[in-house]
Scaffold this active site. Sequence first.
Site, PDB file in Angstrom:
ATOM      1  N   HIS A  57       0.921  -1.137   0.016  1.00  0.00           N
ATOM      2  CA  HIS A  57       0.095  -0.068  -0.071  1.00  0.00           C
ATOM      3  C   HIS A  57       1.026   1.197   0.054  1.00  0.00           C
ATOM      4  CE1 HIS A  57      -3.960   1.983   1.273  1.00  0.00           C
ATOM      5  NE2 HIS A  57      -3.290   2.947   0.765  1.00  0.00           N
ATOM      6  N   LEU A  60       2.468   6.446  -5.056  1.00  0.00           N
ATOM      7  CA  LEU A  60       3.729   6.988  -5.904  1.00  0.00           C
ATOM      8  C   LEU A  60       3.451   8.421  -6.395  1.00  0.00           C
ATOM      9  CD1 LEU A  60       5.345   3.746  -7.353  1.00  0.00           C
ATOM     10  CD2 LEU A  60       6.050   5.200  -5.351  1.00  0.00           C
ATOM     11  N   HIS A 176     -10.288   0.699   1.028  1.00  0.00           N
ATOM     12  CA  HIS A 176     -10.380   1.998   2.000  1.00  0.00           C
ATOM     13  C   HIS A 176     -11.613   2.148   2.586  1.00  0.00           C
ATOM     14  CE1 HIS A 176      -9.369   6.237   2.824  1.00  0.00           C
ATOM     15  NE2 HIS A 176     -10.599   6.134   2.768  1.00  0.00           N
ATOM     16  N   ASN A 275      -5.614   9.548   7.003  1.00  0.00           N
ATOM     17  CA  ASN A 275      -6.934   9.340   6.737  1.00  0.00           C
ATOM     18  C   ASN A 275      -6.828   7.726   6.579  1.00  0.00           C
ATOM     19  OD1 ASN A 275      -9.847   8.968   6.464  1.00  0.00           O
ATOM     20  ND2 ASN A 275      -9.732   9.500   4.278  1.00  0.00           N
ATOM     21  N   ASP A 302       1.033   2.789   3.751  1.00  0.00           N
ATOM     22  CA  ASP A 302       0.181   3.724   3.004  1.00  0.00           C
ATOM     23  C   ASP A 302       1.189   5.102   3.041  1.00  0.00           C
ATOM     24  OD1 ASP A 302      -1.756   5.044   2.281  1.00  0.00           O
ATOM     25  OD2 ASP A 302      -2.925   5.611   4.030  1.00  0.00           O
ATOM     26  N   HIS A 306       3.250  14.161   0.328  1.00  0.00           N
ATOM     27  CA  HIS A 306       2.612  15.480   0.044  1.00  0.00           C
ATOM     28  C   HIS A 306       3.627  16.574  -0.105  1.00  0.00           C
ATOM     29  CE1 HIS A 306      -1.489  14.063   0.117  1.00  0.00           C
ATOM     30  NE2 HIS A 306      -1.428  13.625   1.238  1.00  0.00           N
TER      31      HIS A 306
HETATM   32  O1  DOR Z   1      -4.122   9.516   4.351  1.00  0.00           O
HETATM   33  C1  DOR Z   1      -4.356   9.271   3.393  1.00  0.00           C
HETATM   34  N1  DOR Z   1      -3.710   9.705   2.160  1.00  0.00           N
HETATM   35  N2  DOR Z   1      -5.193   8.255   3.351  1.00  0.00           N
HETATM   36  C2  DOR Z   1      -5.776   8.097   2.005  1.00  0.00           C
HETATM   37  O2  DOR Z   1      -6.824   7.292   2.032  1.00  0.00           O
HETATM   38  C3  DOR Z   1      -4.972   8.703   0.768  1.00  0.00           C
HETATM   39  C4  DOR Z   1      -3.836   9.007   0.871  1.00  0.00           C
HETATM   40  C5  DOR Z   1      -3.417   9.960  -0.040  1.00  0.00           C
HETATM   41  O3  DOR Z   1      -3.697   9.475  -1.127  1.00  0.00           O
HETATM   42  O4  DOR Z   1      -2.919  11.027   0.292  1.00  0.00           O
HETATM   43 ZN    ZN Z   2      -6.955   4.831   1.975  1.00  0.00          ZN
HETATM   44 ZN    ZN Z   3      -3.527   4.900   0.695  1.00  0.00          ZN
END
Ligand code: DOR
Ligand code: ZN
Ligand code: ZN
Length: 423
Positions: A57, A60, A176, A275, A302, A306
């Site tokens: 998970h 990229l 999810h 999230n 996960d 960002h």
């Molecule tokens: O914290 C999260 N970031 N949860 C998600 O479900 C998506 C992910 C993202 O793509 O930034």
């Molecule tokens: Zn997610």
């Molecule tokens: Zn995710």
Amino acid sequence: MLIKNAEVCRNHKLETCDVRLKDGRIAEIKKNLSPSEGEKVVEAKGLTLLPGFIDMHVHLREPGFEHKEDIASGCRAAVKGGFTQICCMPNTNPVTDNKVVVSYIKNRAREVNLCKVHPIGAITKGQNGEELSAIGGMKAAGAVALSEDGKSVVNTKLMANAMLYASDFSMKCLCHCEDLSLVDGGVVNEGYYSTLTGLKGSVRAAEDIIIAREICLAESLHLPVHICHVSTYSGIQLIREAKARGVEVTAETCPHYFTLTDAVIEHFDTNTKVNPPLREEKDRLAVIEGLRDGTLDCIVTDHAPHHEDDKNVEYNLAAFGISGLETSFALGYTQLVKSGILSLPALMEKMSENPARILSLEGGKIEVGERADLTLVDLNEAWTIDPAKFLSKGKNSPFGGRNVFGKVKMTVVDGEIKYEEGK
Ligand code: DOR
Ligand code: ZN
Ligand code: ZN
């Protein structure tokens, strides 16, 4: 290549021996192997050789959000974190909902030539929740699973159809779980700390209701389902009960859910915004118990990198996500193994063997004949997490300044060194 005198994690045990790699595979595992002519020798006394970590998970961000991460930077972060295989989520732009994007990711990853990258296809076209995407074409192009990650498929009938089509192509849906009508704009867990900070809370039921729905669908269709990033004590109980009555459900959690609680939101650090949200101590303890008793099969990152511009804004506006590839092993080792909750081989089941099994990938074990995907670590090395030093473009980590044990020294993919500390 010959790796000498490492403590090797194999057959769920640790044993000091030598490992010979040849033609991309593990050729021999014995004590006192002597190097043949021209063979590279890696002296690994005092180090531990683990099966290459597999992260099922990861985000990229390429194509479309290369300012947050791209396939090259994400793969560099992955091998630095000890990962030899990663699976990438489809919330790209364009969405990974067709064979062209799947092929693009595979080709780009091949050019980058660091770790293996397995794309995950979107369940619905454009992740719009309206029409199933072209699943067969994505499978043929190399997609290993389907997911709508970032959201749930709202329409239950469509989700049922997705599970049916996925199984026709020997794939699983990775779910999810989030009921947006209940989340209702919440950005943190609803509880004491949402009240204290004035940040809008989201209840556990928003996650649990969809976990329950996916379990009900899997049970009634007699199909497998995988639950992503479980964060609630109550969701874990639903999965535990489903497994006990024979439902083919598997589940993952992330290092932040067994390490942190929502107490860390008190200082409004947007690196804690993720999230599903960080929950309370009883959830954190339930995540640990779920890992211990096997309710939770995998630890995934996960990895959600960002850009600073997405995080350096007020809490309500910040993007959800944690950059996780470069801290996962050390957090797992420190929080779970050092503290006596899991043995190191058990941690490797969560970080390598089980992800391989769930997605039918090669690897996940150190055995003669297996792919030579290996991670060499120093378990005794203490270090301090510094997100500024991440190779990922995403420096968004709530773990900066944290002292951990367990440092990745070398990552080997198909018998080739893809990361070596300091080089
Ligand atoms: O914290 C999260 N970031 N949860 C998600 O479900 C998506 C992910 C993202 O793509 O930034
Ligand atoms: Zn997610
Ligand atoms: Zn995710």
